[in-house]
Design a protein around this motif. Sequence first.
Motif, PDB file in Angstrom:
ATOM      1  N   ALA A 240      74.211 -43.856  42.116  1.00 18.45           N
ATOM      2  CA  ALA A 240      74.401 -42.446  42.474  1.00 18.45           C
ATOM      3  C   ALA A 240      74.982 -41.629  41.329  1.00 18.45           C
ATOM      4  N   ARG A 241      74.836 -40.314  41.483  1.00 19.07           N
ATOM      5  CA  ARG A 241      75.503 -39.335  40.629  1.00 19.07           C
ATOM      6  C   ARG A 241      76.345 -38.443  41.529  1.00 19.07           C
ATOM      7  N   HIS A 242      77.325 -37.768  40.936  1.00 20.39           N
ATOM      8  CA  HIS A 242      78.086 -36.817  41.756  1.00 20.39           C
ATOM      9  C   HIS A 242      78.591 -35.664  40.903  1.00 20.39           C
ATOM     10  N   ILE A 243      78.913 -34.593  41.592  1.00 23.43           N
ATOM     11  CA  ILE A 243      79.586 -33.439  40.988  1.00 23.43           C
ATOM     12  C   ILE A 243      80.951 -33.355  41.650  1.00 23.43           C
ATOM     13  N   LEU A 244      81.992 -33.259  40.841  1.00 22.86           N
ATOM     14  CA  LEU A 244      83.362 -33.223  41.369  1.00 22.86           C
ATOM     15  C   LEU A 244      84.057 -31.933  40.958  1.00 22.86           C
ATOM     16  N   LEU A 245      84.658 -31.277  41.936  1.00 21.90           N
ATOM     17  CA  LEU A 245      85.540 -30.136  41.680  1.00 21.90           C
ATOM     18  C   LEU A 245      86.905 -30.483  42.244  1.00 21.90           C
ATOM     19  N   SER A 274      71.720 -32.211  34.910  1.00 28.14           N
ATOM     20  CA  SER A 274      72.067 -31.121  33.990  1.00 28.14           C
ATOM     21  C   SER A 274      73.162 -30.229  34.570  1.00 28.14           C
ATOM     22  N   ILE A 275      73.103 -29.956  35.895  1.00 26.68           N
ATOM     23  CA  ILE A 275      74.150 -29.132  36.513  1.00 26.68           C
ATOM     24  C   ILE A 275      75.478 -29.895  36.548  1.00 26.68           C
ATOM     25  N   ALA A 276      75.409 -31.205  36.833  1.00 21.47           N
ATOM     26  CA  ALA A 276      76.633 -32.019  36.842  1.00 21.47           C
ATOM     27  C   ALA A 276      77.298 -32.005  35.472  1.00 21.47           C
ATOM     28  N   LYS A 277      76.477 -32.045  34.432  1.00 25.18           N
ATOM     29  CA  LYS A 277      77.013 -32.052  33.068  1.00 25.18           C
ATOM     30  C   LYS A 277      77.779 -30.765  32.772  1.00 25.18           C
ATOM     31  N   LYS A 278      77.298 -29.655  33.316  1.00 31.41           N
ATOM     32  CA  LYS A 278      77.923 -28.352  33.054  1.00 31.41           C
ATOM     33  C   LYS A 278      79.075 -28.043  34.008  1.00 31.41           C
ATOM     34  N   GLU A 279      78.922 -28.423  35.281  1.00 31.50           N
ATOM     35  CA  GLU A 279      79.850 -27.949  36.303  1.00 31.50           C
ATOM     36  C   GLU A 279      80.880 -28.977  36.775  1.00 31.50           C
ATOM     37  N   SER A 280      80.538 -30.270  36.712  1.00 36.27           N
ATOM     38  CA  SER A 280      81.460 -31.289  37.229  1.00 36.27           C
ATOM     39  C   SER A 280      82.707 -31.380  36.362  1.00 36.27           C
ATOM     40  N   LYS A 281      83.836 -31.634  36.993  1.00 36.57           N
ATOM     41  CA  LYS A 281      85.108 -31.752  36.276  1.00 36.57           C
ATOM     42  C   LYS A 281      85.621 -33.194  36.261  1.00 36.57           C
ATOM     43  N   GLY A 282      84.778 -34.127  36.644  1.00 37.19           N
ATOM     44  CA  GLY A 282      85.170 -35.532  36.662  1.00 37.19           C
ATOM     45  C   GLY A 282      84.861 -36.227  35.351  1.00 37.19           C
ATOM     46  N   PRO A 283      85.355 -37.454  35.157  1.00 42.02           N
ATOM     47  CA  PRO A 283      85.135 -38.202  33.905  1.00 42.02           C
ATOM     48  C   PRO A 283      83.674 -38.548  33.637  1.00 42.02           C
ATOM     49  N   SER A 284      82.827 -38.533  34.683  1.00 42.51           N
ATOM     50  CA  SER A 284      81.412 -38.871  34.489  1.00 42.51           C
ATOM     51  C   SER A 284      80.561 -37.651  34.150  1.00 42.51           C
ATOM     52  N   ALA A 285      81.188 -36.490  33.999  1.00 39.88           N
ATOM     53  CA  ALA A 285      80.437 -35.248  33.754  1.00 39.88           C
ATOM     54  C   ALA A 285      79.561 -35.344  32.511  1.00 39.88           C
ATOM     55  N   SER A 286      80.090 -35.947  31.441  1.00 39.88           N
ATOM     56  CA  SER A 286      79.333 -36.036  30.183  1.00 39.88           C
ATOM     57  C   SER A 286      78.062 -36.862  30.335  1.00 39.88           C
ATOM     58  N   LYS A 287      78.013 -37.710  31.375  1.00 41.89           N
ATOM     59  CA  LYS A 287      76.831 -38.539  31.640  1.00 41.89           C
ATOM     60  C   LYS A 287      76.001 -37.963  32.784  1.00 41.89           C
ATOM     61  N   GLY A 288      76.169 -36.673  33.042  1.00 34.84           N
ATOM     62  CA  GLY A 288      75.419 -36.048  34.126  1.00 34.84           C
ATOM     63  C   GLY A 288      75.870 -36.515  35.493  1.00 34.84           C
TER      64      GLY A 288
END
Length: 497
Positions: A240-245, A274-288
């Motif tokens: 899975a992937r995730h976006i974290l705020l 691509s959105i996760a890379k820009k918007e996520s604030k978690g440690p995995s953000a750089s990996k989408g």
Amino acid sequence: MINKFTGKFSYFILTFFIAAIIISFALTGFQGFGSSAGSVAKVDGEPITIREYNNIVNQELQRYAKIFGKDLTSQQIKQFRLKENALRNLVQQQLLANFAQDLGFASGKEEIKERIKGLDYFQTNGKFDVNKYKGLLAANQLTPATFEEMIKEEVALEKLQRTLTAPGVSEALAKDIVRFKNAGAKVHAVRFEKEEMTKYLDISKKEINEFLAEEKNQKLTKSLYESMSSEFNKPAQVKARHILLPVKEGEGDKEQKTKIEALRKRVSPKNFASIAKKESKGPSASKGGDLGWFSKGSMVPEFESVAFGLKPGQISKPVKTNFGWHIIYVEDKKKAVNKSFDSVKDVVAKRHLQKSKRKELKEFNDKLISDIEKAFEAGKLSRVKSLSKKYDLSLVTDADLSFYDQTAGTIKFNDETLAPILSDDMKKSVFVENNPIDVKVLKVLSKKSEADLAKLADKEIEQQKSALANQVAQETRFQLLKKLEEDASIVTYPNLL
């Protein structure tokens, strides 16, 4: 001292002693040369004053403060051995100064006078100012005679450096090294580990049945199965992937929830990374937002219950955990694997029998090497690719082989393999490196020509000369100081530090 030194130290060391042996008094700060009532050390009777020592220590403290952005703690000062190193540097400076004096690099009064007049410290409007000179010396508790002796010492060190660096490093040597570093070839290469080929040995069903017919072999196979349990018994997994705020301190939960809901409307399987890379604030953000594969128990319950409930390709609604708000995208899933002993005992027994066939393994590897050699010699790269795919071999094609680092792609070769390739009269194009653990087969497609190597830039040659000089200098300085320390009378007073 000089007689003892010249009797034991080689001409090579003297000729190539090109290290930065001068520790200029300008580097230690003008105030570093004041006299002091106490000494922290004596070198052949010459005192190193507490004031000199304190100035060196203070400068090192300032240097570290700039690096770390704050002052060092007492623990860090001990950890970096800052005080011990400062004293050692001062002792070495005095040893080198004494050595320069012993070699006879003296200075006349006129030379010393001109050096002092040229120092910015003592100038006003670009001209030497006698009053400024005397005033600064007095302020630092120095007499003109003491200061002139220091200048005399520095000039002697400079003369020693110029004399010993005069021979330098020849351009021919530097050019040869640059040519060697740039020399190489275009190659194909294959590598495999011998033991890995056991899994391709043929074991008949009859051999397996006869092996398992004996009770002791049944027990052995059961034991092997248990040691391989992670292969035959795997829990369900999700990729899975995730976006974290995260919900920040002082920031309302409602505000972050509004943001995550807006993001949920924007994301899709195609743009999630691509959105996760820009918007996520978690440690995995750089990996989408990529979390890789994980099983139950790896994530917090609120997160994993949603992730395991989704199908591949689905994206969750906003999920709240103690880390903040998430959007989860499940890329793939694996079902749990639970294979009983009876269902895989033949597989386990086969692997054991394969590993016991040493003669057959050698024959298999020898044939594989021969097949790769013949394919390379015949120019049949497709055949090599086929063998590599079938037996999971490491293959690099059209790779640049550097003779300097002995590497082509991910495959590194030894000196014996490369020696015939380096020679001008290379008699073949395929080479085998058969080691105890692995085998490497190399096909040379072309070598860099002499014309290519002759085009090396003068700048690169000059850089190599400088690098060589520095390497020789470092080793020579170490050896020289080691010898000087052995012969000198050095007394330190650590209780004063």
